[in-house]
Write a protein that holds these residues in place. Structure first.
Motif, PDB file in Angstrom:
ATOM      1  N   ASN A 133       0.690  -1.140  -0.081  1.00  0.00           N
ATOM      2  CA  ASN A 133       0.060   0.042  -0.026  1.00  0.00           C
ATOM      3  C   ASN A 133       0.902   1.169  -0.053  1.00  0.00           C
ATOM      4  OD1 ASN A 133       0.795   0.522   2.796  1.00  0.00           O
ATOM      5  ND2 ASN A 133      -1.005  -0.759   3.476  1.00  0.00           N
ATOM      6  N   GLY A 134       0.481   2.423  -0.607  1.00  0.00           N
ATOM      7  CA  GLY A 134       1.193   3.605  -0.504  1.00  0.00           C
ATOM      8  C   GLY A 134       0.073   4.669   0.096  1.00  0.00           C
ATOM      9  N   TYR A 135       0.862   5.443   0.668  1.00  0.00           N
ATOM     10  CA  TYR A 135       0.086   6.770   1.576  1.00  0.00           C
ATOM     11  C   TYR A 135       1.049   8.036   1.078  1.00  0.00           C
ATOM     12  CZ  TYR A 135      -3.141   3.542   3.677  1.00  0.00           C
ATOM     13  OH  TYR A 135      -4.285   2.818   3.849  1.00  0.00           O
ATOM     14  N   LEU A 136       0.253   8.991   0.920  1.00  0.00           N
ATOM     15  CA  LEU A 136       0.808  10.379   0.817  1.00  0.00           C
ATOM     16  C   LEU A 136       1.367  10.907   2.197  1.00  0.00           C
ATOM     17  CD1 LEU A 136       1.435  12.742  -1.261  1.00  0.00           C
ATOM     18  CD2 LEU A 136      -0.643  13.736  -0.677  1.00  0.00           C
ATOM     19  N   ILE A 137       2.708  11.217   2.365  1.00  0.00           N
ATOM     20  CA  ILE A 137       2.821  11.484   3.583  1.00  0.00           C
ATOM     21  C   ILE A 137       3.502  13.075   3.659  1.00  0.00           C
ATOM     22  CG2 ILE A 137       3.607   9.305   4.319  1.00  0.00           C
ATOM     23  CD1 ILE A 137       6.605   9.803   3.690  1.00  0.00           C
ATOM     24  N   SER A 138       3.529  13.593   2.490  1.00  0.00           N
ATOM     25  CA  SER A 138       4.128  15.049   2.745  1.00  0.00           C
ATOM     26  C   SER A 138       3.472  15.898   1.520  1.00  0.00           C
ATOM     27  CB  SER A 138       5.666  15.056   2.624  1.00  0.00           C
ATOM     28  OG  SER A 138       6.122  14.578   1.408  1.00  0.00           O
ATOM     29  N   SER A 139       3.658  17.339   1.635  1.00  0.00           N
ATOM     30  CA  SER A 139       3.217  18.142   0.649  1.00  0.00           C
ATOM     31  C   SER A 139       3.745  18.431  -0.716  1.00  0.00           C
ATOM     32  CB  SER A 139       3.153  19.633   1.457  1.00  0.00           C
ATOM     33  OG  SER A 139       4.367  20.079   1.566  1.00  0.00           O
ATOM     34  N   ASP A 140       4.994  17.646  -0.719  1.00  0.00           N
ATOM     35  CA  ASP A 140       5.928  17.691  -1.844  1.00  0.00           C
ATOM     36  C   ASP A 140       5.706  16.434  -2.579  1.00  0.00           C
ATOM     37  OD1 ASP A 140       7.338  15.969  -0.333  1.00  0.00           O
ATOM     38  OD2 ASP A 140       9.288  16.709  -0.618  1.00  0.00           O
TER      39      ASP A 140
END
Length: 164
Positions: free
Chosen positions: A53-60
């Protein structure tokens, strides 16, 4: 003398031209991943990939991908944000192409890979690469090789489901 330069340049031109024809012919083909799925060792124990699974972790736009063990009991990788068993974690900015394993993924062409033995122990890979071949329908398709030492290393193809 001049004839040699012309022939040399002409030969280079033909080699480049043939190379471009070859590359143009490859564009419509389906992606052919190596047959071996991601597997290896974590803390000197055999480990094999089941899903990721992949999750967005930062604004960049950096993502954290968790490669789940075949021992995890899960149908949908997005329903298991924190695995309970040993797993592999990668932090990177998804895009097509090659990424170099680095202790800290600071550049766009780097990936940080950790071998997570427990919630308190993470070992960071020191060498390897990740290749992303396709990103389609919230799924990343690629290949990973990550090595810390003989007791912590993985290699093989994978799919990561982007969950957000």
């Amino acid at each position: 003398m001049r004839l040699g330069v012309i022939l040399k340049n002409r030969k280079s031109f033909y080699l480049i031209f043939l190379g471009l024809i070859f590359l143009a012919g490859c564009g419509g083909d389906e992606i052919q991943l190596p047959p071996n799925q991601l597997e290896g060792k974590i803390d000197n124990e055999d480990w094999s990939y089941k899903s990721a699974n992949g999750y967005l972790i930062s604004s960049d736009l950096r993502y954290r991908a968790r490669f789940l063990s075949s021992k995890e009991s899960v149908q949908d990788p997005c329903t298991l944000p924190s695995p309970s068993l040993a797993h592999v974690k990668a932090i990177f900015k998804p895009s097509l192409g090659s990424f170099f394993v680095a202790p800290q993924a600071l550049d766009d062409n780097q990936v940080q890979v950790s071998f997570e033995i427990s919630t308190s122990e993470n070992l960071t890979a020191q060498s390897g690469f990740m290749e992303i071949y396709a990103i389609e329908n919230q799924v990343i398709i690629g290949y990973l090789q990550a090595v810390l030492d003989e007791t912590n290393k993985v290699e093989g193809s994978f799919e990561i489901r982007l969950c957000n």
